[in-house]
Write a protein that holds these residues in place. Structure first.
Motif, PDB file in Angstrom:
ATOM      1  N   GLY A 106       0.822  -1.206   0.000  1.00  0.00           N
ATOM      2  CA  GLY A 106       0.000   0.000   0.000  1.00  0.00           C
ATOM      3  C   GLY A 106       0.856   1.257   0.000  1.00  0.00           C
ATOM      4  N   ILE A 107       1.893   1.265   0.858  1.00  0.00           N
ATOM      5  CA  ILE A 107       2.789   2.431   0.918  1.00  0.00           C
ATOM      6  C   ILE A 107       3.492   2.613  -0.424  1.00  0.00           C
ATOM      7  N   TYR A 108       3.956   1.501  -0.987  1.00  0.00           N
ATOM      8  CA  TYR A 108       4.649   1.608  -2.265  1.00  0.00           C
ATOM      9  C   TYR A 108       3.743   2.248  -3.323  1.00  0.00           C
ATOM     10  N   LEU A 109       2.503   1.725  -3.407  1.00  0.00           N
ATOM     11  CA  LEU A 109       1.612   2.213  -4.465  1.00  0.00           C
ATOM     12  C   LEU A 109       1.232   3.674  -4.262  1.00  0.00           C
ATOM     13  N   GLU A 110       1.089   4.105  -3.010  1.00  0.00           N
ATOM     14  CA  GLU A 110       0.668   5.494  -2.782  1.00  0.00           C
ATOM     15  C   GLU A 110       1.837   6.467  -2.796  1.00  0.00           C
ATOM     16  N   GLU A 111       2.978   6.073  -2.210  1.00  0.00           N
ATOM     17  CA  GLU A 111       4.042   7.050  -1.984  1.00  0.00           C
ATOM     18  C   GLU A 111       5.216   6.927  -2.954  1.00  0.00           C
ATOM     19  N   TYR A 112       5.492   5.730  -3.413  1.00  0.00           N
ATOM     20  CA  TYR A 112       6.712   5.530  -4.189  1.00  0.00           C
ATOM     21  C   TYR A 112       6.469   5.350  -5.680  1.00  0.00           C
ATOM     22  N   ALA A 113       5.411   4.598  -6.017  1.00  0.00           N
ATOM     23  CA  ALA A 113       5.267   4.135  -7.397  1.00  0.00           C
ATOM     24  C   ALA A 113       5.186   5.290  -8.379  1.00  0.00           C
ATOM     25  N   ARG A 114       5.940   5.176  -9.433  1.00  0.00           N
ATOM     26  CA  ARG A 114       5.826   6.148 -10.510  1.00  0.00           C
ATOM     27  C   ARG A 114       4.671   5.732 -11.416  1.00  0.00           C
ATOM     28  N   LYS A 115       4.188   6.670 -12.186  1.00  0.00           N
ATOM     29  CA  LYS A 115       3.075   6.333 -13.072  1.00  0.00           C
ATOM     30  C   LYS A 115       3.643   5.601 -14.290  1.00  0.00           C
ATOM     31  N   ASN A 116       3.748   4.304 -14.204  1.00  0.00           N
ATOM     32  CA  ASN A 116       4.248   3.566 -15.359  1.00  0.00           C
ATOM     33  C   ASN A 116       3.506   2.241 -15.509  1.00  0.00           C
ATOM     34  N   LEU A 117       3.930   1.477 -16.465  1.00  0.00           N
ATOM     35  CA  LEU A 117       3.224   0.233 -16.787  1.00  0.00           C
ATOM     36  C   LEU A 117       3.195  -0.720 -15.603  1.00  0.00           C
ATOM     37  N   LEU A 118       4.350  -0.838 -14.915  1.00  0.00           N
ATOM     38  CA  LEU A 118       4.441  -1.768 -13.783  1.00  0.00           C
ATOM     39  C   LEU A 118       3.407  -1.414 -12.713  1.00  0.00           C
ATOM     40  N   THR A 119       3.315  -0.111 -12.412  1.00  0.00           N
ATOM     41  CA  THR A 119       2.343   0.329 -11.405  1.00  0.00           C
ATOM     42  C   THR A 119       0.926  -0.009 -11.846  1.00  0.00           C
ATOM     43  N   ASP A 120       0.634   0.242 -13.120  1.00  0.00           N
ATOM     44  CA  ASP A 120      -0.694  -0.091 -13.635  1.00  0.00           C
ATOM     45  C   ASP A 120      -0.987  -1.576 -13.470  1.00  0.00           C
ATOM     46  N   VAL A 172      -5.799  -2.316   0.068  1.00  0.00           N
ATOM     47  CA  VAL A 172      -6.788  -1.274  -0.238  1.00  0.00           C
ATOM     48  C   VAL A 172      -7.011  -0.376   0.977  1.00  0.00           C
ATOM     49  N   ALA A 173      -7.100  -0.983   2.171  1.00  0.00           N
ATOM     50  CA  ALA A 173      -7.314  -0.173   3.379  1.00  0.00           C
ATOM     51  C   ALA A 173      -6.139   0.760   3.615  1.00  0.00           C
ATOM     52  N   THR A 174      -4.913   0.249   3.416  1.00  0.00           N
ATOM     53  CA  THR A 174      -3.725   1.081   3.607  1.00  0.00           C
ATOM     54  C   THR A 174      -3.747   2.258   2.636  1.00  0.00           C
ATOM     55  N   ARG A 175      -4.053   1.966   1.389  1.00  0.00           N
ATOM     56  CA  ARG A 175      -4.044   3.041   0.390  1.00  0.00           C
ATOM     57  C   ARG A 175      -5.097   4.085   0.707  1.00  0.00           C
ATOM     58  N   GLU A 176      -6.294   3.635   1.096  1.00  0.00           N
ATOM     59  CA  GLU A 176      -7.342   4.611   1.387  1.00  0.00           C
ATOM     60  C   GLU A 176      -6.968   5.466   2.589  1.00  0.00           C
ATOM     61  N   ALA A 177      -6.334   4.829   3.575  1.00  0.00           N
ATOM     62  CA  ALA A 177      -5.937   5.597   4.760  1.00  0.00           C
ATOM     63  C   ALA A 177      -4.865   6.617   4.397  1.00  0.00           C
ATOM     64  N   ILE A 178      -3.913   6.219   3.566  1.00  0.00           N
ATOM     65  CA  ILE A 178      -2.834   7.136   3.200  1.00  0.00           C
ATOM     66  C   ILE A 178      -3.366   8.300   2.373  1.00  0.00           C
ATOM     67  N   ARG A 179      -4.353   8.011   1.531  1.00  0.00           N
ATOM     68  CA  ARG A 179      -4.880   9.059   0.650  1.00  0.00           C
ATOM     69  C   ARG A 179      -5.526  10.201   1.416  1.00  0.00           C
ATOM     70  N   THR A 180      -5.998   9.917   2.637  1.00  0.00           N
ATOM     71  CA  THR A 180      -6.667  10.993   3.372  1.00  0.00           C
ATOM     72  C   THR A 180      -5.665  11.961   4.007  1.00  0.00           C
ATOM     73  N   ILE A 181      -4.370  11.637   3.998  1.00  0.00           N
ATOM     74  CA  ILE A 181      -3.379  12.527   4.607  1.00  0.00           C
ATOM     75  C   ILE A 181      -3.098  13.674   3.641  1.00  0.00           C
ATOM     76  N   PRO A 182      -3.273  14.898   4.106  1.00  0.00           N
ATOM     77  CA  PRO A 182      -3.092  16.022   3.183  1.00  0.00           C
ATOM     78  C   PRO A 182      -1.644  16.151   2.715  1.00  0.00           C
ATOM     79  N   GLN A 183      -1.489  16.670   1.529  1.00  0.00           N
ATOM     80  CA  GLN A 183      -0.178  16.781   0.914  1.00  0.00           C
ATOM     81  C   GLN A 183       0.750  17.699   1.711  1.00  0.00           C
ATOM     82  N   ASN A 184       0.199  18.705   2.399  1.00  0.00           N
ATOM     83  CA  ASN A 184       1.080  19.656   3.076  1.00  0.00           C
ATOM     84  C   ASN A 184       1.842  19.034   4.247  1.00  0.00           C
TER      85      ASN A 184
END
Lengths: 316, 322
Positions: A106-120, A172-184
């Protein structure tokens, strides 16, 4: 919907007709509200019937001996000792495998992954895996863990299977939780000179922990009740003993012999009793079902509570 | 994904790469941290790749064993024969006999889950007072968390006896009771996905409708539902996929006899129930009976895959609509 006589609404009869129309539509509204309430009531009744029937049939069996006895050929003296011990051990393996992997992914997909084929590919995979029937995981485990890896019908094989099964839930739960953290938050940490991992470990993980915990608990609650994949690996056997204790070997501090031991779990024990023709065993099944139901419901309730509690508390 | 806006990496040739410009010891520490960061990223990526390996392993195992199976049994027989008796002397391998059971139980389940799930979704999203919703949603979620084996027990020992009171000729194992309970089981699933879709419809559409003098029901039926239609459809399709893959309820309540029949009052085996039945026995590894469950599993995977892709596509559409 619009009355034909709307053009003549200046007349008395037009107003009266309009009123009737409104009243009629309000009645429909009310009727649908009733229908919705009835549907909810139906769901409640089903749950009451399910719970009540088990309670009536199972309560006489529930005693201290039921928890401390092994399954037996005689219904009255049969218990769930090996089943609940097995469930706890299998869940231990599942949690140890699924929690770090799921959170990491989850952390990888939200914080690290670049937008590329592998991530897709990874993202499509996670979505797809969440929809694969659980029995398919059982077939995977049968072919891979039981025969290829030679784990046999062991606690390790079952734990790994269920870990793969709940992995999408945790991700999925990890990603949803991470997404709610504001960018600032991230920007602030970077501005102070943090490295990426420092941002993740000092900020992202702690702030998303309640959401992650919710997902982990819901995943484990699902895994506790899963029957089909464990039956598929061939673990429906009569187990009237406990796996070796991790502290049984004096030469090692902790032995891992129990990982390869044969086992049974709560839902399997329940299935075993349901499929017996004798009525006495059905009372055992009801009692085991009651214990299983309480386990999963309390875990789900805990997860819901964590979510509601922390949602109220966090204000960014 | 979002953090890529941040200028994390120094431009090449600065700092770490030019140690002369820095105090002694600086660059070694920096290099160590860079390496640690890189190692952590690789580890996290490997964790994410486990899901890809899982899918690959599922496909590989199912296809591998099925290929061996189809060397013995021609694909045409598999698809056209109407009998499934792989363990008999006179072995037949007609998947249709299992598919009919799967189809019948799924239809019965949908007849329960689609209307009730939709009504609940409309009610919770458009009608219910805040208090009711706050209680009803967690309650439905709890219903969805009940283990399937418990639902199986409920179908066999509560629903079937009740149905037998109404219709005495009903056999102890039947697809009707299994399908009904399966439908109840997927109500929370359908209702929560449908409600999400309806919630995603923007408020101003409802407000416009109310401003035109429409009632709540008119707004719900003529404005919100059409706007959320692809989301509703996706919830039904994902519900179908759940019903097709559901195992314990049908294995317990519908019997395990393959039966080419679409009559819900008869006992029949589904694909999943057959896999359970074989797993309960002691089939030697590598025998034809052992391979049948992988061929059956592959069929099941393909069916659910089609529905999942369709559902996913529809879900994406409703998300992008506004």
């Amino acid at each position: 919907m619009i009355p034909k006589s709307i053009g003549a609404s200046s007349s008395e009869s037009g107003v009266a007709e309009m009123r009737r129309l409104i009243a009629r539509h309000k009645t429909w509204d009310w009727l649908f509200g009733l229908l919705g309430t009835l549907a909810l009531l139906f769901a409640t009744l089903v749950f009451a019937a399910l719970f009540g029937q088990m309670l009536i049939n199972g309560t006489p069996q529930l005693s201290w001996e039921f928890f401390t006895s092994f399954p037996s050929r005689r219904a009255a003296s049969a218990g769930i000792l090996s089943a609940w011990v097995g469930t706890i051990l299998v869940m231990l393996v599942t949690a140890v495998v699924a929690v770090p992997l799921g959170i990491g992914a989850g952390i990888y997909l939200e914080e690290y992954a670049r937008k590329n084929l592998l991530t897709d590919i990874i993202e499509i995979n996670v979505t797809n895996l969440a929809g694969v029937p659980s029995i398919i995981y059982g077939l995977l485990a049968l072919g891979l863990f039981v025969y290829q890896f030679g784990l046999g019908q062991s606690i390790a094989a079952a734990g790994l299977t269920l870990a793969l099964l709940i992995l999408p839930v945790v991700i999925v739960a990890t990603r949803e939780a991470i997404r709610t953290i504001p960018q600032n938050i991230r920007e602030g940490a970077y501005a102070c000179g943090s490295s990426k991992w420092q941002v993740v470990s000092h900020h992202i993980i702690p702030y998303s922990l309640p959401g992650i915990m919710t997902g982990v608990i819901i995943g484990l609650a699902r895994a506790i009740g899963e029957t089909a994949p464990i039956i598929t690996i061939g673990a429906l056997t009569f187990i009237a003993f406990l796996p070796p204790s991790p502290f049984s070997n004096p030469e090692q501090l902790i032995s891992f012999e129990w990982l390869l031991a044969p086992f049974t779990v709560m839902p399997i024990q329940m299935f075993n009793w349901i499929s017996r023709p004798e009525e006495a065993f059905q009372a055992n099944a009801a009692a085991a079902g009651l214990v299983l139901l309480l386990m999963t419901l309390s875990m789900n309730a805990l997860a819901i509570w964590i979510r509601y509690h922390f949602r109220k508390k966090i204000k960014w | 994904m979002m953090s890529s806006i941040l200028p994390l990496k120094h431009p090449p040739g600065t700092l770490a790469e030019t140690p002369g410009a820095l105090p002694q010891g600086w660059s070694a520490a920096r290099l160590r941290r860079r390496l640690a960061e890189r190692a952590i990223e690789t580890l996290l990526m490997l964790a994410a790749l486990v899901s890809v390996f899982t899918t690959a392993a599922i496909v590989a195992i199912l296809v591998w064993e099925s290929v061996v199976f189809f060397r013995t049994v021609p694909l045409l027989d598999f698809l056209t024969d109407t009998q499934w008796t792989p363990l008999f002397d006179d072995a037949h391998f007609g998947i249709i006999a299992l598919l009919s059971g799967t189809l019948t139980t799924t239809i019965v389940a949908l007849l329960v889950a689609v209307p009730l799930g939709t009504i609940l979704a409309i009610y919770l999203s458009e009608f219910a007072p805040f208090r009711v919703r706050e209680v009803a949603k967690p309650f439905l979620e709890l219903l969805g968390g009940i283990p399937t084996i418990v639902y199986g027990y409920f179908a066999l020992l509560f629903v079937t006896p009740v149905l037998q009171k109404i219709y005495p000729e009903l056999p102890g194992f039947n697809m009707l009771s299994a399908g009904l309970v399966m439908g109840i089981m997927i109500i929370p699933y359908v209702s929560s996905l449908s409600e999400d879709a309806m919630r995603a419809v923007p408020m101003h559409m409802r407000e416009a409708s109310y401003a035109m003098g429409a009632t709540r029901l008119q707004t719900a039926v003529f404005v919100v539902t059409p706007a959320a239609l692809s989301g509703l459809a996706s919830s039904y399709i994902l519900g179908i996929s759940r019903a097709v893959g559901e195992t314990m309820v049908v294995a317990i309540a519908a019997g395990m006899q393959p039966n080419f029949s679409f009559n819900p009052t008869e006992p029949a085996a589904t694909i999943t129930a057959y896999i359970v039945q074989v797993a309960l026995g002691d089939l030697p590894h590598g025998s034809i009976g052992y391979q049948t469950i992988f061929a059956a599993g592959l069929t099941l995977l393909l069916i659910t895959l089609v529905f999942n892709i369709l559902g996913h596509f529809l879900r994406k559409r409703f998300r992008e609509a506004y």
